[in-house]
Design a protein around this motif. Structure first.
Motif, PDB file in Angstrom:
ATOM      1  N   SER A 175       0.313   1.131   3.846  1.00 43.91           N
ATOM      2  CA  SER A 175       0.160   2.046   2.704  1.00 43.91           C
ATOM      3  C   SER A 175      -0.151   1.205   1.468  1.00 43.91           C
ATOM      4  O   SER A 175       0.545   0.212   1.204  1.00 43.91           O
TER       5      SER A 175
ATOM      6  N   SER B 140      -5.522   6.090  -3.004  1.00 44.59           N
ATOM      7  CA  SER B 140      -4.363   5.681  -2.212  1.00 44.59           C
ATOM      8  C   SER B 140      -4.688   5.712  -0.716  1.00 44.59           C
ATOM      9  O   SER B 140      -5.490   6.534  -0.258  1.00 44.59           O
TER      10      SER B 140
ATOM     11  N   LEU C  31      -0.928   1.777  -2.666  1.00 44.42           N
ATOM     12  CA  LEU C  31      -0.954   2.734  -3.781  1.00 44.42           C
ATOM     13  C   LEU C  31      -1.446   2.042  -5.040  1.00 44.42           C
ATOM     14  O   LEU C  31      -0.897   1.014  -5.443  1.00 44.42           O
TER      15      LEU C  31
END
Length: 732
Positions: free
Chosen positions: A366, A350, A368
């Motif tokens: 971000s 991640s 993930l």
């Protein structure tokens, strides 16, 4: 069962069922029989036979027929090749003429006989013998040499074998079908049924009158009645039985055009219905997910395993000035290479809130990975680009609080003589959590600890962390066994009394063992310790006492011993460079520190920890950009965390903005290799983005008439960021 099988073979209405039977996993066992790929002549021929020559006499041939059960003998030439046959009937006819027994068979044998190949099928053999009206024939190889004899008797025996095999394999298939199958006569008695039918109906194979004796089976009996009373040609119904959802089919069974019963097929569709319900639930959740993503404040995309976009929200399309139809099923590797989503999919690691200039706006990225059974099957990327000033204010307040907590922790650590605790060791990977857990357990006792790991993995941090977590009130004393001259090692460890030797310090000196009394002694690079000193250290560890040089006073030791090495102590023992007994004394609690390349998922946390320390030492680093993080995660880090710290400290010295960018990092070896290979670089956003980052900066500078402050405001970025990008694109 045979009635059911006959029906399956003859009924036109059951073609789909026949196909289902033949595609069953067990059908491979009988397919050769069904297709006609039967036994060959070589499988059934008699190999125990004798041959004769045309020059043999009746006296020679008669005993040969006695030796074999065959009614025919192959006749061969000098090269053992077949030239004819002679039959037992022929011999009998010759004997009726009362010839001389010295008469040869040259004028009596049948030349140019029929013969068979060993690869001839039984069916071909039968047709061939019937065509030529013979009951036997020799079997020859390619050189015409007889290798066996075959007869109609053997053919009949082989058909019995095939039939037996067919019935056995068909019974195996019948009882292993993935649906229940029953044959019912007109009086509702079960004639045949397979194992799954017994299981589904909760009956045993001996309950032949189940449909008459069990009223609860009335729903199936009603379907059977429609068939046996000829009210319907096919009867179907879905029923619930014993918490199972069954789909029941009934078909008539005929024998010589006479209705003799019904065939019942039971299909368990419970799992299918559950799957349908799960799919419906999945669709509902997908719709909810689309709604949540669409109303999200940030830009969000979902990608599959190939990094192709499967879902995109308005926040993302607004950021890039695109429409969702232009993005769906397109590769992010081609459209948005700077996001490097494919790296997250490949590594499964991640990335959280890394800064980057995206479409001219300062953003936080971000990414993930979404995993199923430890395998990354997709990923979600979130780009935060709205409300960042408020977020930065909140983060600033959090950092101030963290600094206060850190200051308090440092005061506590200074009291124990350490700078770090186990909490300061960054990373949440399974490998590092396991070692930190073992270190916590090691801190609870006085047992010696051996820390093993490559150079730069943080062995000293673990040693300090164990001391900080222990109940030892004394100091943490570190000794680098490789840095102290061998002639001083003994005095350094044990100290010396006043006047112990020429040049001794007045009043004597305390050794490391005494300084670490009630604390922890950390023996770094223990593999470099000399053998004589190893012997003395071993004695101290065994006896828990020592005497300073030149002193008769015995000091009892109450110290936790931690040793560390980056060498293979087992190999040093085999080479005679390390004492085995000292190794076993140290090897009570062993911690194996994993290298950074084996826990690369911890890299973002370690980078954050290092930047915090750099800030404490006078630097000003807000963090690393997304492109810098991507570059760092591609490196193998042979120097481990120490190498990473050096790289980031160098970058902190030369950076021009608040963040460390990819241009501030050195060129790693793998990048040099990649540049040496000719590559086709994909165009960013693939003709869908109106302008690249460079073009946007040029446009802003033109609109601001060269005023960099105004251009940075137009782009929504700080002036240092603008200067860094202008340097990157060589814009003056």
């Amino acid at each position: 069962m045979r009635t059911v099988i006959d029906y399956l073979q003859k009924s036109v209405k059951c073609k789909k069922l026949i196909q289902k039977v033949l595609t069953h996993p067990f059908s491979f066992a009988i397919m050769p029989l069904i297709r006609g790929d039967r036994m060959l002549a070589t499988d059934i021929m008699t190999k125990n036979f004798v041959c004769c020559s045309k020059h043999d006499t009746l006296h020679d041939v008669l005993p040969l027929f006695i030796r074999t059960h065959s009614n025919m003998l192959p006749v061969i030439d000098e090269s053992n090749r077949l030239i004819g046959i002679i039959t037992k009937n022929k011999i009998f006819k010759i004997l009726t003429t009362q010839p001389s027994f010295d008469t040869t068979i040259a004028e009596y044998y049948h030349p140019n006989p029929i013969y068979l190949s060993p690869n001839a099928t039984i069916e071909f053999t039968r047709q061939y013998l019937l065509k030529h009206k013979v009951g036997h024939a020799p079997v020859v190889n390619e050189e015409m040499v007889p290798i066996g004899v075959i007869s109609t008797e053997q053919l009949l025996r082989s058909y019995n074998i095939v039939l037996s095999q067919f019935e056995s394999q068909l019974a195996l298939l019948f009882h292993n079908l993935n649906f229940g199958l029953l044959s019912i006569d007109t009086s509702f008695q079960i004639n045949a049924s397979n194992s799954l039918a017994h299981q589904l109906l909760n009956i045993n194979e001996n309950q032949l009158n189940a449909f008459r004796d069990h009223p609860e089976l009335h729903l199936i009996r009603e379907l059977i009645e429609e068939i046996v009373q000829e009210r319907a040609k096919v009867a179907k119904k879905q029923i619930t039985w014993n918490d199972l959802n069954l789909y029941v089919h009934c078909y008539p069974l005929h024998s010589h055009d006479e209705l003799v019963g019904a065939m019942v097929i039971l299909e368990d569709v419970t799992q299918i219905e559950q799957t349908i319900n799960e799919l419906q639930l999945t669709k509902e959740w997908e719709q909810k997910l689309r709604s949540v993503i669409e109303f999200a404040y940030d830009g969000i995309i979902l990608v599959n395993k190939k990094a192709e976009i499967t879902m995109v929200n308005k926040g993302f399309t607004d950021l890039f000035g695109l429409e969702s139809k232009d993005l769906l099923q397109r590769s992010t590797t081609v459209l948005f290479p700077e996001l490097a989503i494919e790296n997250v999919i490949q590594s499964g690691i991640s990335i959280l809130n890394t800064p980057q200039i995206i479409a001219g706006q300062q953003s936080l990225i971000s990414i993930l990975p979404i995993k199923e059974k430890e395998e990354t099957i997709s990923a979600i990327c979130k780009i935060t680009y709205r409300g960042l000033p408020h977020l930065h204010e909140a983060l600033t307040k959090v950092k101030k609080l963290e600094k206060q907590v850190s200051d308090y922790q440092n005061e506590i650590n200074n009291m124990k003589g350490t700078k770090y605790t186990l909490f300061d060791i960054a990373g949440e990977s399974e490998a590092i959590r396991k070692v930190k857990h073992e270190a916590t357990l090691a801190a609870k006792s006085m047992s010696t600890v051996l820390i093993v790991g490559e150079s730069g993995t943080g062995k000293e941090l673990f040693a300090q962390g164990i001391h900080a977590a222990s109940g030892q009130r004394g100091a943490f004393v570190q000794v680098n066994c490789a840095a102290i001259p061998s002639e001083l090692l003994e005095s350094e460890f044990f100290g010396y009394a006043d006047g112990a030797f020429t040049g001794a310090k007045k009043g004597g000196m305390k050794g490391k063992f005494e300084l670490a009394q009630n604390g922890t002694l950390f023996l770094d690079e223990i593999g470099d310790m000399s053998l004589p000193l190893q012997t003395k250290i071993l004695r101290v560890l065994q006896e828990k006492e020592f005497q300073p040089i030149g002193s008769g006073v015995t000091i009892h030791l109450h110290t936790k011993i931690i040793a560390a090495t980056n060498q293979n102590l087992e190999q040093l023992i085999s080479e005679g460079k390390f004492r085995a007994d000292l190794y076993y004394r140290l090897h009570i609690m062993r911690l194996n520190i994993p290298p950074l390349r084996e826990r690369i998922e911890d890299l973002p946390d370690i980078i954050q920890s290092i930047t915090n320390r750099l800030n404490q030492s006078g630097f000003y680093v807000k963090g690393v950009t997304h492109s810098a993080l991507t570059k760092l995660m591609r490196h193998t880090w042979s120097g481990n965390v120490r190498e990473l710290h050096n790289v980031l400290e160098r970058a902190a010295n030369i950076k021009t903005g608040d963040y460390i960018d990819a241009d501030d990092l050195p060129t790693f070896q793998h990048e040099t290799e990649e540049k040496a290979l000719p590559q086709q670089i994909p165009s960013t956003y693939k003709d869908k983005i109106l302008s690249t980052e460079k073009e946007m900066i040029i446009t802003a500078l033109k609109e601001a008439k060269g005023n960099k402050s105004k251009a940075s405001q137009l782009l929504g970025i700080s002036r240092p960021w603008l200067y860094a990008k202008m340097k990157k694109y060589q814009l003056e």
